[in-house]
Write a protein that holds these residues in place. Sequence first.
Motif, PDB file in Angstrom:
ATOM      1  N   LEU A   1       0.821  -1.188   0.000  1.00  0.00           N
ATOM      2  CA  LEU A   1       0.000   0.000   0.000  1.00  0.00           C
ATOM      3  C   LEU A   1       0.870   1.261   0.000  1.00  0.00           C
ATOM      4  N   ALA A   2       1.922   1.251   0.823  1.00  0.00           N
ATOM      5  CA  ALA A   2       2.800   2.426   0.884  1.00  0.00           C
ATOM      6  C   ALA A   2       3.445   2.698  -0.468  1.00  0.00           C
ATOM      7  N   ALA A   3       3.837   1.666  -1.166  1.00  0.00           N
ATOM      8  CA  ALA A   3       4.456   1.838  -2.484  1.00  0.00           C
ATOM      9  C   ALA A   3       3.463   2.446  -3.474  1.00  0.00           C
ATOM     10  N   ARG A   4       2.196   2.013  -3.415  1.00  0.00           N
ATOM     11  CA  ARG A   4       1.174   2.583  -4.298  1.00  0.00           C
ATOM     12  C   ARG A   4       0.939   4.054  -3.998  1.00  0.00           C
ATOM     13  N   LEU A   5       0.895   4.396  -2.707  1.00  0.00           N
ATOM     14  CA  LEU A   5       0.723   5.796  -2.326  1.00  0.00           C
ATOM     15  C   LEU A   5       1.884   6.631  -2.832  1.00  0.00           C
ATOM     16  N   LEU A  15       0.817  11.823   0.642  1.00  0.00           N
ATOM     17  CA  LEU A  15      -0.448  11.164   0.371  1.00  0.00           C
ATOM     18  C   LEU A  15      -0.617  10.072   1.411  1.00  0.00           C
ATOM     19  N   MET A  16      -1.791   9.997   2.028  1.00  0.00           N
ATOM     20  CA  MET A  16      -1.997   9.027   3.111  1.00  0.00           C
ATOM     21  C   MET A  16      -3.356   8.364   2.987  1.00  0.00           C
ATOM     22  N   GLU A  32      -9.304  15.367   0.190  1.00  0.00           N
ATOM     23  CA  GLU A  32      -9.516  13.976  -0.186  1.00  0.00           C
ATOM     24  C   GLU A  32      -9.208  13.801  -1.671  1.00  0.00           C
ATOM     25  N   GLU A  33      -8.478  12.754  -1.960  1.00  0.00           N
ATOM     26  CA  GLU A  33      -8.111  12.424  -3.332  1.00  0.00           C
ATOM     27  C   GLU A  33      -8.906  11.196  -3.777  1.00  0.00           C
ATOM     28  N   GLU A  34      -8.672  10.768  -4.987  1.00  0.00           N
ATOM     29  CA  GLU A  34      -9.344   9.585  -5.520  1.00  0.00           C
ATOM     30  C   GLU A  34      -8.904   8.336  -4.758  1.00  0.00           C
ATOM     31  N   ALA A  35      -9.849   7.485  -4.427  1.00  0.00           N
ATOM     32  CA  ALA A  35      -9.524   6.232  -3.747  1.00  0.00           C
ATOM     33  C   ALA A  35      -8.716   5.338  -4.690  1.00  0.00           C
ATOM     34  N   ILE A  36      -7.875   4.501  -4.115  1.00  0.00           N
ATOM     35  CA  ILE A  36      -7.065   3.610  -4.943  1.00  0.00           C
ATOM     36  C   ILE A  36      -7.416   2.156  -4.634  1.00  0.00           C
ATOM     37  N   VAL A  37      -7.341   1.339  -5.659  1.00  0.00           N
ATOM     38  CA  VAL A  37      -7.588  -0.090  -5.517  1.00  0.00           C
ATOM     39  C   VAL A  37      -6.236  -0.766  -5.384  1.00  0.00           C
ATOM     40  N   ALA A  45      -9.002   2.022  -1.108  1.00  0.00           N
ATOM     41  CA  ALA A  45      -8.434   2.786   0.015  1.00  0.00           C
ATOM     42  C   ALA A  45      -8.661   4.272  -0.226  1.00  0.00           C
ATOM     43  N   ARG A  46      -9.344   4.922   0.721  1.00  0.00           N
ATOM     44  CA  ARG A  46      -9.535   6.372   0.635  1.00  0.00           C
ATOM     45  C   ARG A  46      -8.180   7.034   0.872  1.00  0.00           C
ATOM     46  N   THR A  47      -7.901   8.069   0.101  1.00  0.00           N
ATOM     47  CA  THR A  47      -6.609   8.750   0.234  1.00  0.00           C
ATOM     48  C   THR A  47      -6.808  10.246   0.433  1.00  0.00           C
ATOM     49  N   TYR A  48      -5.841  10.842   1.112  1.00  0.00           N
ATOM     50  CA  TYR A  48      -5.852  12.271   1.424  1.00  0.00           C
ATOM     51  C   TYR A  48      -4.479  12.856   1.132  1.00  0.00           C
ATOM     52  N   ARG A  49      -4.473  14.067   0.575  1.00  0.00           N
ATOM     53  CA  ARG A  49      -3.224  14.783   0.296  1.00  0.00           C
ATOM     54  C   ARG A  49      -3.090  15.919   1.301  1.00  0.00           C
ATOM     55  N   VAL A  50      -1.941  16.007   1.936  1.00  0.00           N
ATOM     56  CA  VAL A  50      -1.672  17.100   2.872  1.00  0.00           C
ATOM     57  C   VAL A  50      -1.386  18.354   2.058  1.00  0.00           C
ATOM     58  N   SER A  51      -2.175  19.401   2.311  1.00  0.00           N
ATOM     59  CA  SER A  51      -1.941  20.649   1.586  1.00  0.00           C
ATOM     60  C   SER A  51      -1.225  21.681   2.453  1.00  0.00           C
ATOM     61  N   ASN A  52      -1.326  21.532   3.783  1.00  0.00           N
ATOM     62  CA  ASN A  52      -0.644  22.464   4.671  1.00  0.00           C
ATOM     63  C   ASN A  52      -0.775  21.963   6.102  1.00  0.00           C
TER      64      ASN A  52
END
Length: 101
Positions: A1-5, A15-16, A32-37, A45-52
Motif C-alpha cells: 500500500l505504501a508503495a502505491r501511495l 499522500l496518506m 480527499e483524493e481519488e480512492a485507490i484499488v 483505500a480512501r486517500t488524502y493529500r496534505v496541503s498544509n
Amino acid sequence: LAARLQSRAEVACILMTNETYSLVKKLAHTEEEEAIVVKGIPEPARTYRVSNLYYDLTERGRVIRHDSDGLSVLIDSDKLSSADRAGAIAAREAAVAQLES
C-alpha cells in the motif's frame, strides 16, 4: 500500500490513507483524493493529500486553533459553507452558555 501511495503522490507531496488521516486530521489541512484499488485489499483505500499544516495556517490567520486540557477548537473557514458557519456560531454560543451556567 505504501508503495502505491508513493507512486501516486506528486513530488514533495504527502499522500496518506484514511487510517493515517484519522491520526493527523487535527494537525494537517488535507484534501480527499481519488480512492485507490490495491491488490489484496477488498475495498478501495480512501486517500488524502496534505496541503498544509494547521500551525502554518493559524500563523497566517486562515485557521482558528486552540488546544489545552479539556478544550480543543479547530475552525477551518476554507471548509465551511454558509450553513456550516451558522452552525459553528450556534455551537459556540451554546458552549459559552453552558460554560457560564
